[in-house]
Design a protein around this motif. Structure first.
Motif, PDB file in Angstrom:
ATOM      1  N   MET A   1       0.829  -1.205   0.000  1.00  0.00           N
ATOM      2  CA  MET A   1       0.000   0.000   0.000  1.00  0.00           C
ATOM      3  C   MET A   1       0.862   1.254   0.000  1.00  0.00           C
ATOM      4  O   MET A   1       0.566   2.231  -0.703  1.00  0.00           O
ATOM      5  CB  MET A   1      -0.934   0.003   1.215  1.00  0.00           C
ATOM      6  N   TYR A   2       1.929   1.244   0.781  1.00  0.00           N
ATOM      7  CA  TYR A   2       2.797   2.417   0.853  1.00  0.00           C
ATOM      8  C   TYR A   2       3.462   2.667  -0.497  1.00  0.00           C
ATOM      9  O   TYR A   2       3.537   3.813  -0.965  1.00  0.00           O
ATOM     10  CB  TYR A   2       3.854   2.236   1.938  1.00  0.00           C
ATOM     11  N   LEU A   3       3.941   1.614  -1.130  1.00  0.00           N
ATOM     12  CA  LEU A   3       4.607   1.779  -2.419  1.00  0.00           C
ATOM     13  C   LEU A   3       3.624   2.165  -3.516  1.00  0.00           C
ATOM     14  O   LEU A   3       3.981   2.888  -4.454  1.00  0.00           O
ATOM     15  CB  LEU A   3       5.364   0.501  -2.782  1.00  0.00           C
ATOM     16  N   LEU A   4       2.384   1.714  -3.410  1.00  0.00           N
ATOM     17  CA  LEU A   4       1.368   2.152  -4.365  1.00  0.00           C
ATOM     18  C   LEU A   4       1.116   3.652  -4.209  1.00  0.00           C
ATOM     19  O   LEU A   4       0.928   4.374  -5.198  1.00  0.00           O
ATOM     20  CB  LEU A   4       0.073   1.364  -4.153  1.00  0.00           C
ATOM     21  N   ALA A   5       1.146   4.128  -2.959  1.00  0.00           N
ATOM     22  CA  ALA A   5       1.003   5.564  -2.719  1.00  0.00           C
ATOM     23  C   ALA A   5       2.152   6.333  -3.385  1.00  0.00           C
ATOM     24  O   ALA A   5       1.942   7.418  -3.947  1.00  0.00           O
ATOM     25  CB  ALA A   5       0.986   5.847  -1.216  1.00  0.00           C
ATOM     26  N   GLN A   6       3.360   5.755  -3.347  1.00  0.00           N
ATOM     27  CA  GLN A   6       4.498   6.421  -3.979  1.00  0.00           C
ATOM     28  C   GLN A   6       4.330   6.495  -5.499  1.00  0.00           C
ATOM     29  O   GLN A   6       4.790   7.447  -6.142  1.00  0.00           O
ATOM     30  CB  GLN A   6       5.804   5.692  -3.629  1.00  0.00           C
ATOM     31  N   TYR A   7       3.674   5.501  -6.069  1.00  0.00           N
ATOM     32  CA  TYR A   7       3.376   5.516  -7.504  1.00  0.00           C
ATOM     33  C   TYR A   7       2.499   6.723  -7.848  1.00  0.00           C
ATOM     34  O   TYR A   7       2.758   7.448  -8.811  1.00  0.00           O
ATOM     35  CB  TYR A   7       2.671   4.212  -7.894  1.00  0.00           C
ATOM     36  N   PHE A   8       1.453   6.956  -7.035  1.00  0.00           N
ATOM     37  CA  PHE A   8       0.562   8.087  -7.280  1.00  0.00           C
ATOM     38  C   PHE A   8       1.289   9.422  -7.033  1.00  0.00           C
ATOM     39  O   PHE A   8       1.077  10.395  -7.755  1.00  0.00           O
ATOM     40  CB  PHE A   8      -0.686   7.984  -6.405  1.00  0.00           C
TER      41      PHE A   8
ATOM     42  N   ASN B   1       4.469   9.977  -7.468  1.00  0.00           N
ATOM     43  CA  ASN B   1       5.338  10.169  -8.628  1.00  0.00           C
ATOM     44  C   ASN B   1       4.551  10.664  -9.837  1.00  0.00           C
ATOM     45  O   ASN B   1       4.983  11.556 -10.564  1.00  0.00           O
ATOM     46  CB  ASN B   1       6.054   8.858  -8.951  1.00  0.00           C
ATOM     47  N   ASN B   2       3.361  10.097 -10.054  1.00  0.00           N
ATOM     48  CA  ASN B   2       2.533  10.491 -11.194  1.00  0.00           C
ATOM     49  C   ASN B   2       2.068  11.934 -11.100  1.00  0.00           C
ATOM     50  O   ASN B   2       1.772  12.573 -12.116  1.00  0.00           O
ATOM     51  CB  ASN B   2       1.301   9.580 -11.292  1.00  0.00           C
ATOM     52  N   GLU B   3       1.990  12.443  -9.867  1.00  0.00           N
ATOM     53  CA  GLU B   3       1.527  13.817  -9.678  1.00  0.00           C
ATOM     54  C   GLU B   3       2.692  14.795  -9.474  1.00  0.00           C
ATOM     55  O   GLU B   3       2.515  15.912  -9.001  1.00  0.00           O
ATOM     56  CB  GLU B   3       0.554  13.883  -8.506  1.00  0.00           C
ATOM     57  N   GLY B   4       3.897  14.342  -9.851  1.00  0.00           N
ATOM     58  CA  GLY B   4       5.051  15.234  -9.853  1.00  0.00           C
ATOM     59  C   GLY B   4       5.801  15.308  -8.543  1.00  0.00           C
ATOM     60  O   GLY B   4       6.719  16.122  -8.402  1.00  0.00           O
TER      61      GLY B   4
END
Length: 235
Positions: free
Chosen positions: A147-154, A156-159
């Protein structure tokens, strides 16, 4: 308003307690925390956490403590090691287990804590959305880091700058340890039996040891991802 409902059904001899936990599907806030006159032990300044960012002016009552009122009231007479039959019903599955009172209450308490308005528990809402009662240590480590790493994906996608070293995750658990300890102080002063207090202590045990377990467990899980690693090396 769309709602997500998770039901906890506790049985022990003549005790039969059913908790229908309704969550707002949009923000995953617990919808059953409204009380006309919350007890004094739920006031924000009653054993307030030293890392609490809330103020009495905006939050007269601790939102996390308020979320636990019904749980505390209905389980005051249970002893930690009372054996209970617990059934948890979600939209996806039904899970039944014979377990101890403290373990069953701890599972429900974790859900209520994650869906409270405490700023230090917001990070656990994704796990509450995919609630998994009685998760093992390995399952908890996997779900937490995923879950934490998925949050990092978002992020990253938002700059934003993603945290792939999990430093922020360790900080989250340091803060939740403080929260757990001070909620335990509140509960010790208002409960006669030990099941509710030991339930929060059980949660805090996970919070204390999870950071170390994450590092060790992730190394142990590496073999599961060899196909990804091999594919990366071939590119």
């Amino acid at each position: 308003m769309n709602k997500k409902t998770i039901q906890y059904n506790f049985k022990l001899n003549d005790l039969h307690e059913i908790f229908d936990i309704e969550l707002d599907e949009e923000n995953l806030n617990f919808l059953g925390a409204d009380h006309d006159a919350p007890p004094s032990w739920t006031r924000l300044d009653y054993n307030q956490c030293p890392n609490c960012p809330l103020t009495l002016e905006t939050h007269p009552y601790c939102p996390l403590a308020v979320n636990l009122i019904n749980l505390v009231t209905r389980f005051e007479r249970l002893i930690s090691y009372d054996e209970i039959e617990l059934t948890v019903v979600t939209e996806e599955r039904i899970i039944m287990q014979t377990t101890t009172a403290q373990r069953g209450i701890s599972s429900l308490m974790g859900l209520l804590i994650a869906t409270s308005g405490c700023p230090h528990t917001f990070f656990f809402k994704p796990m509450a959305r995919f609630h998994l009662p009685f998760a093992s240590i390995e399952e908890t480590v996997t779900r937490t880091t995923s879950m934490y790493l998925l949050a990092q994906y978002f992020i990253n996608n938002e700059g934003g700058e993603p945290d792939l070293e999990l430093k922020g995750l360790l900080e989250i658990y340091q803060n939740i340890q403080t929260v757990n300890q001070h909620i335990a102080h509140r509960l010790r002063e208002v409960t006669e039996k030990d099941s509710v207090v030991n339930a929060i202590i059980l949660l805090d045990t996970y919070a204390q040891y999870l950071p170390d377990l994450i590092e060790r467990s992730l190394k142990r899980f590496r073999f599961l991802f060899k196909p990804f690693l091999s594919h990366q090396q071939e590119r």
